[in-house]
Design an enzyme around this catalytic site. Structure first.
Site, mmCIF file in Angstrom:
data_model
loop_
_atom_site.group_PDB
_atom_site.id
_atom_site.type_symbol
_atom_site.label_atom_id
_atom_site.label_comp_id
_atom_site.label_asym_id
_atom_site.label_seq_id
_atom_site.Cartn_x
_atom_site.Cartn_y
_atom_site.Cartn_z
ATOM 1 N N ARG A 1 -0.778 -5.044 13.862
ATOM 2 C CA ARG A 1 0.429 -5.874 13.910
ATOM 3 C C ARG A 1 1.373 -5.509 15.048
ATOM 4 O O ARG A 1 2.339 -6.224 15.290
ATOM 5 C CB ARG A 1 1.208 -5.734 12.593
ATOM 6 C CG ARG A 1 0.515 -6.244 11.385
ATOM 7 C CD ARG A 1 1.442 -6.326 10.193
ATOM 8 N NE ARG A 1 2.219 -5.141 9.921
ATOM 9 C CZ ARG A 1 1.857 -4.155 9.119
ATOM 10 N NH1 ARG A 1 0.692 -4.199 8.507
ATOM 11 N NH2 ARG A 1 2.641 -3.121 8.903
ATOM 12 N N ARG A 2 1.110 -4.435 15.746
ATOM 13 C CA ARG A 2 2.065 -3.907 16.725
ATOM 14 C C ARG A 2 2.516 -4.932 17.763
ATOM 15 O O ARG A 2 3.697 -5.069 18.045
ATOM 16 C CB ARG A 2 1.493 -2.689 17.430
ATOM 17 C CG ARG A 2 2.485 -2.083 18.416
ATOM 18 C CD ARG A 2 1.914 -0.988 19.262
ATOM 19 N NE ARG A 2 0.957 -0.191 18.532
ATOM 20 C CZ ARG A 2 0.990 1.123 18.444
ATOM 21 N NH1 ARG A 2 1.919 1.786 19.053
ATOM 22 N NH2 ARG A 2 0.068 1.775 17.769
ATOM 23 N N HIS B 1 -3.678 -1.213 9.847
ATOM 24 C CA HIS B 1 -2.923 -2.463 9.681
ATOM 25 C C HIS B 1 -1.678 -2.458 10.562
ATOM 26 O O HIS B 1 -1.355 -3.479 11.186
ATOM 27 C CB HIS B 1 -2.535 -2.676 8.215
ATOM 28 C CG HIS B 1 -3.636 -3.213 7.364
ATOM 29 N ND1 HIS B 1 -4.036 -4.519 7.403
ATOM 30 C CD2 HIS B 1 -4.428 -2.609 6.439
ATOM 31 C CE1 HIS B 1 -5.027 -4.712 6.551
ATOM 32 N NE2 HIS B 1 -5.281 -3.564 5.949
ATOM 33 N N GLY C 1 0.803 -1.220 0.000
ATOM 34 C CA GLY C 1 0.000 0.000 0.000
ATOM 35 C C GLY C 1 0.832 1.264 0.000
ATOM 36 O O GLY C 1 1.914 1.318 0.582
ATOM 37 N N GLU D 1 8.243 -2.333 3.200
ATOM 38 C CA GLU D 1 7.389 -1.533 2.309
ATOM 39 C C GLU D 1 7.823 -1.814 0.876
ATOM 40 O O GLU D 1 8.932 -1.476 0.480
ATOM 41 C CB GLU D 1 7.542 -0.044 2.618
ATOM 42 C CG GLU D 1 7.228 0.343 4.057
ATOM 43 C CD GLU D 1 5.745 0.352 4.381
ATOM 44 O OE1 GLU D 1 4.933 0.403 3.430
ATOM 45 O OE2 GLU D 1 5.411 0.301 5.571
#
Length: 190
Positions: free
Chosen positions: A57-58, A53, A39, A66
């Site tokens: 996921r943290r 998102h 993205g 990326e």
């Protein structure tokens, strides 16, 4: 050579694809969690979706790569035994479709460009499968509508349909998410 597992997960927008894919990998006992994000925060809505998102996921300690285009460039960052989530194929294809737009001629208008990108993508997925323990590929289902589209959108729809078929052929599991419920079309229920 031992190959990893490939799981393909598709579904409509906000069907629970990404959350299911994340749980699928975080529930496994061993392996580094790697999230390949395609993205690009090109507007406020996309920025909010990307932020959500990341927040989701943290707690699981994901390594995020990326990679909006050229998925093969993520290969050097992958290690044997990794649990990899690529989110998502449809966003990646949209990015690749218009690659070169700033220079005047996007890929969609260059003869053979999309075909080469598809070939490279399938090769890259094969290379990833040789390294990682589990590769989960997320994609949106965009083929259900019977509306007439413009030429570029129709090329996109046909290309994503072809890629879905090719990836499902090589995948160990193919799952469609519908309202948060996984429907297994290929492989065993996970």
């Amino acid at each position: 050579m031992v190959q990893g597992t490939v799981t393909f997960i598709s579904g409509g927008a906000r069907s629970g694809k990404s959350a299911y894919a994340e749980r699928l990998l975080t529930d496994q006992s061993a392996g580094r969690l790697v999230y390949i994000a395609s993205g690009i925060a090109s507007d406020d809505e996309m920025k909010q979706r990307i932020d959500k998102h990341k927040e989701d996921r943290r707690d699981a300690d994901w390594l995020t790569i990326e990679q909006p285009k050229n998925l093969y460039e993520a290969l050097p960052f992958l290690q044997p035994g990794d649990l990899v989530l690529w989110d998502c194929l449809t966003t990646w294809l949209a990015n690749e479709l218009y690659e070169g737009y700033d220079e005047g001629t996007p890929c969609v208008h260059r003869p053979g460009c999309l075909e080469q990108k598809q070939k490279q993508l399938l090769h890259t997925i094969g290379q990833m499968n040789e390294v990682v323990a589990h590769l989960v590929i997320v994609s949106n289902e965009v083929l259900d509508e019977w509306v007439q589209y413009g030429e570029e959108t129709e090329i996109y729809r046909q290309t994503i349909g072809t890629l879905h078929q090719r990836i499902v052929e090589l995948a160990d599991q193919a799952i469609e998410m519908d309202h948060g419920i996984p429907i297994v079309w290929k492989g065993e229920k996970l």
